[in-house]
Design an enzyme around this catalytic site. Sequence first.
Site, PDB file in Angstrom:
ATOM      1  N   ILE A 262      -1.914   0.830   6.554  1.00 32.75           N
ATOM      2  CA  ILE A 262      -1.636   2.133   5.941  1.00 32.75           C
ATOM      3  C   ILE A 262      -0.432   2.733   6.653  1.00 32.75           C
ATOM      4  CG2 ILE A 262      -2.503   4.493   5.677  1.00 32.75           C
ATOM      5  CD1 ILE A 262      -5.317   3.250   5.375  1.00 32.75           C
TER       6      ILE A 262
ATOM      7  N   MET B  72      -0.233  -5.025   5.130  1.00 30.04           N
ATOM      8  CA  MET B  72      -1.659  -4.697   5.086  1.00 30.04           C
ATOM      9  C   MET B  72      -2.032  -3.577   6.057  1.00 30.04           C
ATOM     10  SD  MET B  72      -2.289  -6.622   2.641  1.00 30.04           S
ATOM     11  CE  MET B  72      -4.061  -6.464   2.450  1.00 30.04           C
TER      12      MET B  72
ATOM     13  N   ARG C  85      -0.962   4.753  14.457  1.00 26.91           N
ATOM     14  CA  ARG C  85      -0.185   4.333  13.286  1.00 26.91           C
ATOM     15  C   ARG C  85       1.208   4.955  13.323  1.00 26.91           C
ATOM     16  NH1 ARG C  85      -3.590   1.969   9.549  1.00 26.91           N
ATOM     17  NH2 ARG C  85      -5.770   2.630   9.593  1.00 26.91           N
TER      18      ARG C  85
ATOM     19  N   VAL D  69      -2.911   6.760  -0.382  1.00 27.49           N
ATOM     20  CA  VAL D  69      -2.795   5.302  -0.552  1.00 27.49           C
ATOM     21  C   VAL D  69      -2.809   4.908  -2.038  1.00 27.49           C
ATOM     22  CG1 VAL D  69      -3.968   3.106  -0.102  1.00 27.49           C
ATOM     23  CG2 VAL D  69      -3.809   4.832   1.701  1.00 27.49           C
TER      24      VAL D  69
ATOM     25  N   GLU E 183       3.350 -10.942 -10.047  1.00 27.38           N
ATOM     26  CA  GLU E 183       3.943 -10.138  -8.965  1.00 27.38           C
ATOM     27  C   GLU E 183       5.367 -10.598  -8.675  1.00 27.38           C
ATOM     28  OE1 GLU E 183       0.120  -8.736  -6.301  1.00 27.38           O
ATOM     29  OE2 GLU E 183       1.358 -10.348  -5.548  1.00 27.38           O
TER      30      GLU E 183
ATOM     31  N   ASN F  88       5.935  -0.364  -2.947  1.00 33.26           N
ATOM     32  CA  ASN F  88       4.815  -1.249  -2.597  1.00 33.26           C
ATOM     33  C   ASN F  88       4.375  -2.007  -3.843  1.00 33.26           C
ATOM     34  OD1 ASN F  88       2.658  -2.297  -0.969  1.00 33.26           O
ATOM     35  ND2 ASN F  88       1.259  -0.896  -1.993  1.00 33.26           N
TER      36      ASN F  88
ATOM     37  N   HIS G  78       0.867  -3.704  -5.535  1.00 35.59           N
ATOM     38  CA  HIS G  78      -0.594  -3.662  -5.412  1.00 35.59           C
ATOM     39  C   HIS G  78      -1.198  -4.545  -6.499  1.00 35.59           C
ATOM     40  CE1 HIS G  78      -4.452  -1.987  -4.281  1.00 35.59           C
ATOM     41  NE2 HIS G  78      -4.721  -1.871  -5.566  1.00 35.59           N
TER      42      HIS G  78
HETATM   43  C1  GRF Z   1      -0.017  -9.507  -2.850  1.00 38.54           C
HETATM   44  O1  GRF Z   1      -1.022  -9.954  -3.694  1.00 38.54           O
HETATM   45  C2  GRF Z   1       0.141  -8.024  -2.938  1.00 38.54           C
HETATM   46  O2  GRF Z   1      -0.219  -7.503  -4.174  1.00 38.54           O
HETATM   47  C3  GRF Z   1      -0.796  -7.526  -1.880  1.00 38.54           C
HETATM   48  O3  GRF Z   1      -0.706  -8.469  -0.856  1.00 38.54           O
HETATM   49  C4  GRF Z   1      -0.386  -9.740  -1.395  1.00 38.54           C
HETATM   50  C5  GRF Z   1       0.742 -10.307  -0.597  1.00 38.54           C
HETATM   51  O4  GRF Z   1       0.980 -11.646  -0.928  1.00 38.54           O
HETATM   52  N1  GRF Z   1      -0.415  -6.196  -1.463  1.00 38.54           N
HETATM   53  P1  GRF Z   1       2.233 -12.400  -0.310  1.00 38.54           P
HETATM   54  O5  GRF Z   1       2.118 -12.292   1.206  1.00 38.54           O
HETATM   55  O6  GRF Z   1       3.482 -11.766  -0.820  1.00 38.54           O
HETATM   56  O7  GRF Z   1       2.089 -13.821  -0.754  1.00 38.54           O
END
Ligand code: GRF
Length: 229
Positions: free
Chosen positions: A128, A126, A101, A180, A210, A143, A145
């Site tokens: 760490i 996706m 990593r 994390v 989001e 980030n 989440h």
């Molecule tokens: C989102 O739901 C975010 O919260 C998670 O990964 C997803 C990414 O979605 N960490 P996208 O690739 O931005 O459509």
Amino acid sequence: MTTWDQAALISPPIRPMRGPSEPPIVNPIEHPIANQRVRLGIMASGSGSNFEAIVQAIHAGQLNAEVTVLIYNNPTATVVDRATRLNIPAICLNHRKFATRELLDQAIVEVLVSYQADWVVMAGWMRIVTPVLIHAFPNRVLNIHPSLLPSFKGSKAIEQAFQSGVKITGCTVHHVVTEVDSGDIVMQAAVPVLTNDTLETLQARLQIQEHKIYPAAIAIAVGQGIIEN
Ligand code: GRF
């Protein structure tokens, strides 16, 4: 009328009470710091809808920023199509080609530095990340989440919230620290879990929020939100 479907509780940082003799809060739109265009490096692994939402917010004048580079780790990630359409340089760093990593993160840092990124925005990254990245951009890695942290940390957040029976879940933008999903929270939005929801409908409702809060949270984190003088 506001329905549960539309409702979202957005929580920017709480400002301290101010006395009558204290100077006024300055609107950042008129503040010199807000005029500094921040340079963002975005990291994404999949669809990239958050990446695109951030770019569109910049185009709409809601965030004074420039996305200097997209870094993606999965060669088939569709985020690269969005980057091509939006004319943003995209660099693939396939994690499978790095022994550790830390070596991957060192390569990420080198790309971010070469594209002169000031802030790092993980938008569906996706993997760490390690102190190699976090310490290269101290307090400048964000980030998103898909839960109301500190509930439901980890990569199965939506599934766990859905199966737990909670009636409200949401999404969180936070600073990245070595533990994390544990850094300081910048902004959250609440999303109801409806009785007829499936994982897919819940995820779709989460993503709408989001896309709203990530650009706003970046503006706050970089100092373009309410500034206390
Ligand atoms: C989102 O739901 C975010 O919260 C998670 O990964 C997803 C990414 O979605 N960490 P996208 O690739 O931005 O459509």
